[in-house]
Design an enzyme around this catalytic site. Structure first.
Site, PDB file in Angstrom:
ATOM      1  N   ASP A  22       1.293   8.362   7.329  1.00  0.00           N
ATOM      2  CA  ASP A  22       2.221   7.466   6.629  1.00  0.00           C
ATOM      3  C   ASP A  22       2.238   7.863   5.149  1.00  0.00           C
ATOM      4  O   ASP A  22       3.132   8.584   4.711  1.00  0.00           O
ATOM      5  CB  ASP A  22       1.755   6.013   6.827  1.00  0.00           C
ATOM      6  N   GLU A  37       1.719  -9.335   6.531  1.00  0.00           N
ATOM      7  CA  GLU A  37       2.542  -9.029   7.713  1.00  0.00           C
ATOM      8  C   GLU A  37       2.328 -10.027   8.846  1.00  0.00           C
ATOM      9  O   GLU A  37       2.750  -9.790   9.977  1.00  0.00           O
ATOM     10  CB  GLU A  37       2.240  -7.602   8.205  1.00  0.00           C
ATOM     11  N   ASP A  92      -4.069   1.048  11.518  1.00  0.00           N
ATOM     12  CA  ASP A  92      -3.633   1.709  10.292  1.00  0.00           C
ATOM     13  C   ASP A  92      -4.792   1.568   9.314  1.00  0.00           C
ATOM     14  O   ASP A  92      -5.039   0.482   8.784  1.00  0.00           O
ATOM     15  CB  ASP A  92      -2.359   1.084   9.716  1.00  0.00           C
ATOM     16  N   HIS A 113       8.328  -0.957   9.666  1.00  0.00           N
ATOM     17  CA  HIS A 113       8.627  -1.946   8.623  1.00  0.00           C
ATOM     18  C   HIS A 113       7.751  -1.680   7.398  1.00  0.00           C
ATOM     19  O   HIS A 113       6.942  -0.746   7.402  1.00  0.00           O
ATOM     20  CB  HIS A 113       8.364  -3.351   9.172  1.00  0.00           C
ATOM     21  N   LYS A 172       6.612  -0.002  14.600  1.00  0.00           N
ATOM     22  CA  LYS A 172       5.591  -0.873  14.022  1.00  0.00           C
ATOM     23  C   LYS A 172       6.303  -1.932  13.211  1.00  0.00           C
ATOM     24  O   LYS A 172       6.878  -1.630  12.167  1.00  0.00           O
ATOM     25  CB  LYS A 172       4.660  -0.029  13.137  1.00  0.00           C
ATOM     26  N   GLU A 195      -3.417   5.564  12.215  1.00  0.00           N
ATOM     27  CA  GLU A 195      -2.561   5.931  11.082  1.00  0.00           C
ATOM     28  C   GLU A 195      -3.407   6.097   9.821  1.00  0.00           C
ATOM     29  O   GLU A 195      -4.335   5.321   9.590  1.00  0.00           O
ATOM     30  CB  GLU A 195      -1.527   4.817  10.915  1.00  0.00           C
ATOM     31  N   GLU A 226      -4.952  -2.450   9.183  1.00  0.00           N
ATOM     32  CA  GLU A 226      -4.269  -3.072  10.323  1.00  0.00           C
ATOM     33  C   GLU A 226      -4.943  -2.722  11.650  1.00  0.00           C
ATOM     34  O   GLU A 226      -5.222  -1.548  11.908  1.00  0.00           O
ATOM     35  CB  GLU A 226      -2.801  -2.580  10.394  1.00  0.00           C
ATOM     36  N   LYS A 262       9.602   5.436   7.438  1.00  0.00           N
ATOM     37  CA  LYS A 262      10.035   4.263   6.673  1.00  0.00           C
ATOM     38  C   LYS A 262      11.196   4.713   5.806  1.00  0.00           C
ATOM     39  O   LYS A 262      10.984   5.439   4.829  1.00  0.00           O
ATOM     40  CB  LYS A 262       8.894   3.775   5.778  1.00  0.00           C
ATOM     41  N   SER A 292       0.861  -1.187   0.000  1.00  0.00           N
ATOM     42  CA  SER A 292       0.000   0.000   0.000  1.00  0.00           C
ATOM     43  C   SER A 292       0.894   1.233   0.000  1.00  0.00           C
ATOM     44  O   SER A 292       0.923   2.023   0.926  1.00  0.00           O
ATOM     45  CB  SER A 292      -0.947  -0.010   1.201  1.00  0.00           C
ATOM     46  N   HIS A 314      -3.207  -5.841   2.072  1.00  0.00           N
ATOM     47  CA  HIS A 314      -2.323  -6.902   2.576  1.00  0.00           C
ATOM     48  C   HIS A 314      -2.961  -8.285   2.569  1.00  0.00           C
ATOM     49  O   HIS A 314      -2.314  -9.264   2.908  1.00  0.00           O
ATOM     50  CB  HIS A 314      -1.836  -6.564   3.996  1.00  0.00           C
TER      51      HIS A 314
HETATM   52  P1  PGA Z   1       3.007  -1.180   3.121  1.00  0.00           P
HETATM   53  O1  PGA Z   1       2.038  -1.152   4.370  1.00  0.00           O
HETATM   54  O2  PGA Z   1       4.354  -1.557   3.573  1.00  0.00           O
HETATM   55  O3  PGA Z   1       2.343  -2.207   2.239  1.00  0.00           O
HETATM   56  O4  PGA Z   1       2.957   0.206   2.525  1.00  0.00           O
HETATM   57  C1  PGA Z   1       2.427  -0.710   5.607  1.00  0.00           C
HETATM   58  C2  PGA Z   1       1.706   0.536   5.997  1.00  0.00           C
HETATM   59  O5  PGA Z   1       0.808   1.028   5.270  1.00  0.00           O
HETATM   60  O6  PGA Z   1       1.996   1.072   7.049  1.00  0.00           O
HETATM   61 ZN    ZN Z   2       0.430   2.710   6.767  1.00  0.00          ZN
END
Ligand code: PGA
Ligand code: ZN
Length: 399
Positions: free
Chosen positions: A298, A194, A230, A351, A374, A271, A153, A323, A40, A144
């Site tokens: 994010d 995940e 999330d 992650h 996370k 998130e 999430e 990230k 995503s 996911h």
């Molecule tokens: P992604 O998802 O690593 O697939 O982007 C994680 C997130 O959205 O936090």
């Molecule tokens: Zn996210």
């Protein structure tokens, strides 16, 4: 100085190829790191190239500038060299996957050369002594997993845990407890990317399961465990509406819905509740519930100081997800963390859904005194980071 940089394709947790880098220094320091990969992904992230292309391009443009020239202990110089070699503002030439692997491998080589653990090299002598609370993905769907929850999430947050080790075990216990509850309800469930359970249930039911799992484990462990989300709102947002299983919500309805959830479930963390372009929506929600919970960007901020600056100006959110591969280098990730902290935004180190055994983010979280990390709750590529946190904690506390 850097003697050699070797790049190769390795497997990630989804079975896709990703970039791994080895950095060797002239004095024998060695560092190895691998790029993670999102599903995503945010619209404004640095560009991830096909790993084969990223490697070929980095070998042509970046490696000759690094070898024999750059001192690994000077992370800024490593990362500036990567940017100069790339020549674009989003790593579309050498790939953010090559860049971040080299950037992180150089930091590890420096730590090795100095004989210091990575968190110590990155954090320095004046690092604080706080440890991040791990946010553990327990139930999820979105991009996911197919045919699961709309919200991406549901994250356990063991905010009352006396140690990282207790927190890590609490999240795993919540994950197990959620499985029992789903089983009692006769809901079969596989796992998403995940390692979170990805049952075919609507979001209302996921809230019930999560609430029950968290309070059961909280009682068992004897400390406060709450939960967060999330939403990955950008993935749900289409034609001006947020799409759930059986209904859609307008932006105003989405804001009201999330604010109600924060109240009802005492959520500690939310998130990407809204689309990645909706600074105003983030600001309105933050105004409503920002004193009760973290509203984290994010896909909104993509670890980018310019996007974070825009957010700060508008009071959009009060937290940023970090990230390193969204921006391409450790220096850029540090800059985003620094700007966040200066402005009262909590950094949450994260992650990606596609991961490797690389543990850099565990060290980054400790080095920067981030309040949260996370990185999943179960599965080898997730436990690699969680177990590293346990080791770092023991190391730091001399237990
Ligand atoms: P992604 O998802 O690593 O697939 O982007 C994680 C997130 O959205 O936090
Ligand atoms: Zn996210």
């Amino acid at each position: 100085r850097i003697e050699s940089v070797r790049l190769r394709r390795i497997l990630d947790s989804r079975g896709n190829a990703t970039v791994e880098a080895d950095v060797l220094t002239e004095s024998g320091g060695f560092g190895r790191a691998a790029a993670p990969s999102g599903a995503s992904t945010g619209e404004y992230e640095a560009i991830e190239l096909d790993p084969g292309e990223a490697i070929a391009s980095a070998r042509e443009h970046a490696v000759p500038r690094l070898e024999g020239n750059v001192y690994v202990g000077d992370q800024r110089d490593v990362d500036t060299t990567l940017r100069a070699a790339d020549g674009t503002d989003n790593f579309s030439e050498i790939g953010a996957n090559s860049a971040v692997a080299i950037s992180m491998a150089a930091a590890k080589a420096a730590a090795d050369m100095l004989g210091a653990p990575l968190y110590q090299h990155l954090g320095g002598a004046f690092r604080g002594d706080t440890f991040p609370v791990p946010l553990g993905n327990v139930i999820g769907g979105g991009e996911h997993a197919a045919d699961a929850t709309a919200i991406q999430e549901f994250l356990a947050a063991p905010v009352g845990a006396p140690s990282v080790q207790d927190a890590v075990f609490a999240n795993a216990a919540v994950h197990q407890e959620a499985a029992s509850i789903l089983d009692e309800r006769g809901v079969p469930s596989a796992k998403g990317d995940e390692g979170a359970w990805a049952p075919s249930i609507d979001d209302d039911e996921a809230f019930e399961v999560m609430d029950e799992a968290v309070s059961t484990v909280s009682d068992d462990f004897g400390f406060d465990i709450r939960f967060g989300l999330d939403v990955a709102g950008a993935e749900m947002y289409e034609d001006g509406e947020y799409h759930y299983r059986d209904q859609t919500r307008s932006t105003d309805e989405q804001i009201a819905y999330i604010a109600d959830l924060v109240d009802e479930y005492d959520l500690v963390y939310v998130e990407d509740p809204l689309d990645e372009n909706d600074y105003e929506g983030f600001a309105e929600l933050t105004d409503r519930v920002g004193d009760q919970t973290l509203i984290c960007g994010d896909d909104l901020f993509v670890t980018n100081v310019e996007r974070l600056s825009d957010g700060i100006e508008q009071d959009a959110g009060n937290s940023i997800l970090i990230k390193p591969n969204q921006i391409g280098t450790l220096s850029d990730a540090f800059d985003a963390i620094e700007l966040a902290v200066e402005n009262g935004y909590d950094p949450v180190i994260s992650h990606r859904s596609g991961e490797t055994e690389d543990t850099t983010i565990a060290h980054l979280a400790v080095a920067t005194d981030a309040p949260f990390i996370k990185t999943g709750s179960v599965g080898g590529e997730r436990t690699a980071k969680l177990n590293e946190l346990i080791r770092i904690e023991q190391n730091v506390s001399r237990l």
